[in-house]
Design a protein around this motif. Structure first.
Motif, PDB file in Angstrom:
ATOM      1  N   LEU A  87       0.750  -1.277   0.171  1.00  0.00           N
ATOM      2  CA  LEU A  87       0.061  -0.074  -0.090  1.00  0.00           C
ATOM      3  C   LEU A  87       0.757   1.187  -0.014  1.00  0.00           C
ATOM      4  O   LEU A  87       0.649   2.167  -0.808  1.00  0.00           O
ATOM      5  N   GLU A  88       2.071   1.223   0.767  1.00  0.00           N
ATOM      6  CA  GLU A  88       2.845   2.388   0.795  1.00  0.00           C
ATOM      7  C   GLU A  88       3.655   2.662  -0.265  1.00  0.00           C
ATOM      8  O   GLU A  88       3.682   3.798  -0.910  1.00  0.00           O
ATOM      9  N   ASP A  89       4.212   1.695  -1.088  1.00  0.00           N
ATOM     10  CA  ASP A  89       4.752   1.299  -2.269  1.00  0.00           C
ATOM     11  C   ASP A  89       3.785   1.973  -3.485  1.00  0.00           C
ATOM     12  O   ASP A  89       4.408   2.862  -4.321  1.00  0.00           O
ATOM     13  N   HIS A  90       2.744   1.691  -3.204  1.00  0.00           N
ATOM     14  CA  HIS A  90       1.829   2.183  -4.419  1.00  0.00           C
ATOM     15  C   HIS A  90       1.574   3.887  -4.730  1.00  0.00           C
ATOM     16  O   HIS A  90       1.671   4.061  -5.442  1.00  0.00           O
ATOM     17  N   PHE A  91       1.517   4.203  -3.521  1.00  0.00           N
ATOM     18  CA  PHE A  91       1.430   5.663  -3.386  1.00  0.00           C
ATOM     19  C   PHE A  91       2.720   6.342  -3.194  1.00  0.00           C
ATOM     20  O   PHE A  91       2.863   7.594  -3.105  1.00  0.00           O
TER      21      PHE A  91
END
Length: 303
Positions: free
Chosen positions: A68-72
């Motif tokens: 999730l963090e990587d996506h944003f």
């Protein structure tokens, strides 16, 4: 005279669930990252918050939620590769998610229910009203539910929840609200809440869906709330207290939503959401609808 209340600027998105209904797909991939056509479900939710003016987003995560963090975040290697290929279209799509909002993250730790997940946001939110968006409910951007809820909260103060009328036989799947009508046709005053009641005991057919605008006093109540249904700290129980005692954190109102909602928390509804959204896409819809009609016709002939 219309009373003025603090402007909402922060959104909280609980995303610490295990996604057990989608196993084995969610064994190593967060359920929020499952694609709805060509975007992960969580991106639709963040986009909804931003479109309502909430560009300060706190995500409540847990173990195995690093994607999730990587996506944003920025992906410089991918961006560089697309830039070298001259693929401006895909480059813009990749950069879009990292430019959406100011993202913050905190881990829930023990999965102790939605109420506990919301409580994890207290240090970030402080003493301001804030929005909570659940990732299983995707609201069509043509039906601006969250903006309407913010307007109601600014007018009345207190907290505002999203309600949708459902078949009475389905009410046991939701939190359920007892309501009184107001002068606004789509707004009701909430006088009580019950988490997943038996249909015979439900106070109405108004189900609570995954959008909330909350008064910060809810944090004080959540700190004192004992585990309820399922052994978890239920946000519904805290809202019940707010509804019963307006002196604590103002009234609780509900916005009755009659627009387009896509439930991605259930496997069947997840597939239906993909079909609906794909059919409405300008780049995919015409060909996909033609294929879908042909497929349905063949199935009907065989049955």
């Amino acid at each position: 005279m219309t009373q003025s209340h603090p402007r909402i600027s922060k959104a909280v998105i609980p995303a610490a669930g295990l996604g057990t209904r989608f196993l084995p797909a969610t064994k190593a991939t967060p359920k929020e990252m499952l694609p709805v056509v060509d975007k992960p479900a969580i991106q639709y939710v963040v986009e909804e918050a931003v479109s309502a003016g909430l560009d300060d987003v706190l995500m409540i995560t847990g173990r195995n939620k690093r994607p999730l963090e990587d996506h944003f975040d920025r992906n410089y290697e991918l961006e560089s590769a697309l830039q070298k290929k001259g693929d401006a279209g895909r480059l813009a799509k990749v950069q879009e998610s990292s430019d959406l909002a100011t993202m913050h993250y905190v881990r829930q730790g023990d999965p102790r229910g939605l109420g506990h997940a919301v409580l994890c946001a207290a240090p970030h939110v402080g003493h301001e009203p804030f929005a909570v968006l659940l990732g299983d409910d995707l609201i069509d951007p043509r039906d601006p539910l969250l903006q309407r809820m913010i307007d109601v909260q600014e007018q009345h103060g207190g907290s505002v929840i999203a309600l949708m009328e459902v078949d009475p036989e389905q009410i046991h799947l939701y939190g359920c609200a007892a309501v009184e009508s107001t002068a606004d046709g789509d707004v009701v005053k909430v006088t009580g809440l019950v988490e997943k009641p038996d249909p015979a005991d439900a106070p109405s057919s108004y189900a609570v869906i995954g959008r909330y605008v909350l008064d910060p006093h809810v944090f004080d109540i959540l700190r004192r709330t004992e585990p309820g249904r399922g052994g978890e700290i239920q946000l519904t129980d805290a809202l019940q207290q707010l509804a019963q005692d307006e002196k604590v954190g103002g009234p609780v109102h509900g916005v009755v939503f009659k627009g387009r909602r896509y439930d991605t928390g259930d496997r069947g509804d997840y597939l239906r959401a993909i079909v609906r959204l794909a059919c409405e896409r300008e780049d995919l819809g015409p060909d996909f609808r033609t294929w879908l009609r042909s497929y349905v016709a063949e199935e009907m002939q065989q049955s």
